[in-house]
Design a protein around this motif. Sequence first.
Motif, PDB file in Angstrom:
ATOM      1  N   UNK A 128       2.215 -48.757 -22.906  1.00 18.94           N
ATOM      2  CA  UNK A 128       1.050 -50.591 -23.806  1.00 18.94           C
ATOM      3  C   UNK A 128       2.494 -50.764 -23.531  1.00 18.94           C
ATOM      4  N   UNK A 129       1.210 -52.416 -23.567  1.00 22.47           N
ATOM      5  CA  UNK A 129       2.034 -53.343 -24.300  1.00 22.47           C
ATOM      6  C   UNK A 129       0.797 -54.032 -25.276  1.00 22.47           C
ATOM      7  N   UNK A 160       4.147 -44.664 -23.834  1.00 21.01           N
ATOM      8  CA  UNK A 160       5.568 -45.447 -23.615  1.00 21.01           C
ATOM      9  C   UNK A 160       4.883 -46.785 -24.667  1.00 21.01           C
ATOM     10  N   UNK A 161       5.438 -47.283 -25.558  1.00 20.37           N
ATOM     11  CA  UNK A 161       4.789 -49.140 -26.246  1.00 20.37           C
ATOM     12  C   UNK A 161       5.939 -49.811 -26.535  1.00 20.37           C
ATOM     13  N   UNK A 165      12.432 -59.778 -31.983  1.00 17.32           N
ATOM     14  CA  UNK A 165      13.128 -58.541 -31.219  1.00 17.32           C
ATOM     15  C   UNK A 165      11.743 -58.373 -30.186  1.00 17.32           C
ATOM     16  N   UNK A 166      11.716 -57.792 -29.283  1.00 19.71           N
ATOM     17  CA  UNK A 166      10.786 -56.863 -28.267  1.00 19.71           C
ATOM     18  C   UNK A 166      11.220 -55.276 -28.578  1.00 19.71           C
ATOM     19  N   UNK A 167      10.396 -54.514 -28.976  1.00 18.36           N
ATOM     20  CA  UNK A 167      10.201 -53.394 -29.961  1.00 18.36           C
ATOM     21  C   UNK A 167       9.764 -52.756 -28.714  1.00 18.36           C
ATOM     22  N   UNK A 168       9.739 -51.760 -28.791  1.00 21.40           N
ATOM     23  CA  UNK A 168      10.212 -50.443 -27.701  1.00 21.40           C
ATOM     24  C   UNK A 168      10.743 -49.140 -27.681  1.00 21.40           C
ATOM     25  N   UNK A 169       8.931 -48.368 -28.353  1.00 20.05           N
ATOM     26  CA  UNK A 169       9.169 -47.559 -29.032  1.00 20.05           C
ATOM     27  C   UNK A 169       9.351 -46.171 -27.730  1.00 20.05           C
ATOM     28  N   UNK A 170      10.088 -44.983 -28.882  1.00 19.84           N
ATOM     29  CA  UNK A 170      10.489 -43.964 -27.333  1.00 19.84           C
ATOM     30  C   UNK A 170       9.676 -42.542 -27.920  1.00 19.84           C
ATOM     31  N   UNK A 171      10.109 -41.699 -26.895  1.00 20.69           N
ATOM     32  CA  UNK A 171       9.947 -40.474 -28.027  1.00 20.69           C
ATOM     33  C   UNK A 171      10.951 -39.401 -27.110  1.00 20.69           C
ATOM     34  N   UNK A 172      11.350 -38.582 -27.962  1.00 20.25           N
ATOM     35  CA  UNK A 172      12.586 -37.153 -27.576  1.00 20.25           C
ATOM     36  C   UNK A 172      12.078 -36.912 -26.635  1.00 20.25           C
ATOM     37  N   UNK A 173      13.197 -36.341 -25.554  1.00 13.72           N
ATOM     38  CA  UNK A 173      12.229 -36.053 -23.918  1.00 13.72           C
ATOM     39  C   UNK A 173      11.159 -36.990 -23.455  1.00 13.72           C
ATOM     40  N   UNK A 174      11.080 -37.816 -23.234  1.00 13.76           N
ATOM     41  CA  UNK A 174      10.144 -38.676 -22.555  1.00 13.76           C
ATOM     42  C   UNK A 174      11.021 -40.197 -23.279  1.00 13.76           C
ATOM     43  N   UNK A 175      12.547 -40.103 -23.166  1.00 14.73           N
ATOM     44  CA  UNK A 175      12.597 -41.508 -23.091  1.00 14.73           C
ATOM     45  C   UNK A 175      12.527 -42.416 -21.584  1.00 14.73           C
ATOM     46  N   UNK A 176      12.811 -43.778 -21.871  1.00 18.39           N
ATOM     47  CA  UNK A 176      12.614 -44.429 -20.076  1.00 18.39           C
ATOM     48  C   UNK A 176      13.497 -45.198 -19.598  1.00 18.39           C
ATOM     49  N   UNK A 177      13.528 -45.081 -18.684  1.00 18.41           N
ATOM     50  CA  UNK A 177      15.371 -45.393 -18.360  1.00 18.41           C
ATOM     51  C   UNK A 177      15.786 -46.998 -19.058  1.00 18.41           C
ATOM     52  N   UNK A 178      14.850 -47.340 -19.492  1.00 12.00           N
ATOM     53  CA  UNK A 178      16.097 -49.017 -20.032  1.00 12.00           C
ATOM     54  C   UNK A 178      16.639 -48.256 -21.495  1.00 12.00           C
ATOM     55  N   UNK A 179      15.683 -47.324 -21.882  1.00  7.60           N
ATOM     56  CA  UNK A 179      16.842 -46.575 -23.098  1.00  7.60           C
ATOM     57  C   UNK A 179      18.012 -46.334 -23.373  1.00  7.60           C
ATOM     58  N   UNK A 180      17.563 -44.922 -21.838  1.00 12.29           N
ATOM     59  CA  UNK A 180      18.665 -44.150 -21.572  1.00 12.29           C
ATOM     60  C   UNK A 180      20.039 -44.916 -20.984  1.00 12.29           C
ATOM     61  N   UNK A 181      19.992 -46.340 -20.507  1.00  7.60           N
ATOM     62  CA  UNK A 181      20.855 -46.809 -20.032  1.00  7.60           C
ATOM     63  C   UNK A 181      22.061 -47.676 -21.023  1.00  7.60           C
ATOM     64  N   UNK A 182      21.069 -47.515 -22.009  1.00  5.42           N
ATOM     65  CA  UNK A 182      22.087 -47.852 -23.024  1.00  5.42           C
ATOM     66  C   UNK A 182      23.307 -46.910 -23.371  1.00  5.42           C
ATOM     67  N   UNK A 183      22.970 -45.462 -23.001  1.00  6.26           N
ATOM     68  CA  UNK A 183      23.956 -44.733 -23.229  1.00  6.26           C
ATOM     69  C   UNK A 183      24.893 -44.017 -21.793  1.00  6.26           C
ATOM     70  N   UNK A 184      25.668 -45.061 -21.370  1.00  9.55           N
ATOM     71  CA  UNK A 184      26.275 -44.654 -20.142  1.00  9.55           C
ATOM     72  C   UNK A 184      26.749 -43.129 -19.701  1.00  9.55           C
TER      73      UNK A 184
END
Length: 285
Positions: A229-230, A264-265, A31-50
């Motif tokens: 960071x990647x 973001x990581x 899997x590709x891992x994305x680390x998200x932090x509350x309050x600083x979520x990326x658009x990719x993460x937020x798009x999972x919750x329409x």
Amino acid sequence: LGMIEISFRQINQVACAMLATQLDNFLGGDPVQHRQVQGYESPEFMNLFPRGVSYKEGGVESGFRKSQSGSGPVQRLYQIKGKRNIRAKEVDLSWQSFNKGDCFILDLGETIVSWIGSQANIFEKQKVREIATLIRDTDRHGKAQITNINEGDETQEMLQVLGAMPELKESTPEEDSQADASNSASLYKVSDATGSMKLTKVSEKSPFAKDLLVREDCFILDNGANGKIFVWKGSGANAEEKRAALKMADDFIQQMNYPKMKTQVEILPQGRETVIFKQFFQNWN
């Protein structure tokens, strides 16, 4: 979904990292891992919750509930911005993300819409074609149609996704200069990541040559100026180093004095690279 989203408050960072590592190992490190932090979520993460996101206090009572919605069709929006150092970044799927001075890509899976703002510069116009082609040829294996649109010529398909088009914001040369600075990146080779991490700077100027990524090693692509960071895990890298990818990223963030909660990581196994990562390299195809 083929990815692991890691979202945490500071108090649970260690436990969350351990669980993510265990899940990644269980799934074979693919899997590709994305680390998200509350309050600083990326658009990719937020798009999972329409329907949007609401925060709960946590604990047993909040529970874990099975998602009621499927993965759905691809719907992503990328902004292409800059003058000397042009890059794409994913933004919210909304007309509010648009402006007259940039180019955008609306990725709808089988259709890739390349939109050019009326005030976009020639470098952005060239880059939007490159990124659209990169998505088509590497993510869709050539099986997608690119539609080129100038501002004012929006198609019905585009309007169905984004809604009625409002009056768009203007853009300024100063914004392009700011983007040039935040789009800078460096590439580092990592060794002994499980102990005292040693970094060797491979290149400090992108686009990088793709063959710099050696399959026996792990690398860090530093786009910290843009808050990202990647970590790239070569398929032949040491298994212990692969498992330490998240620690690798955290140690690097600390070493570079980047804000941990805002950086973001993204952890990428070889062969699972994202378009946002690929764009930093020459001729990825």
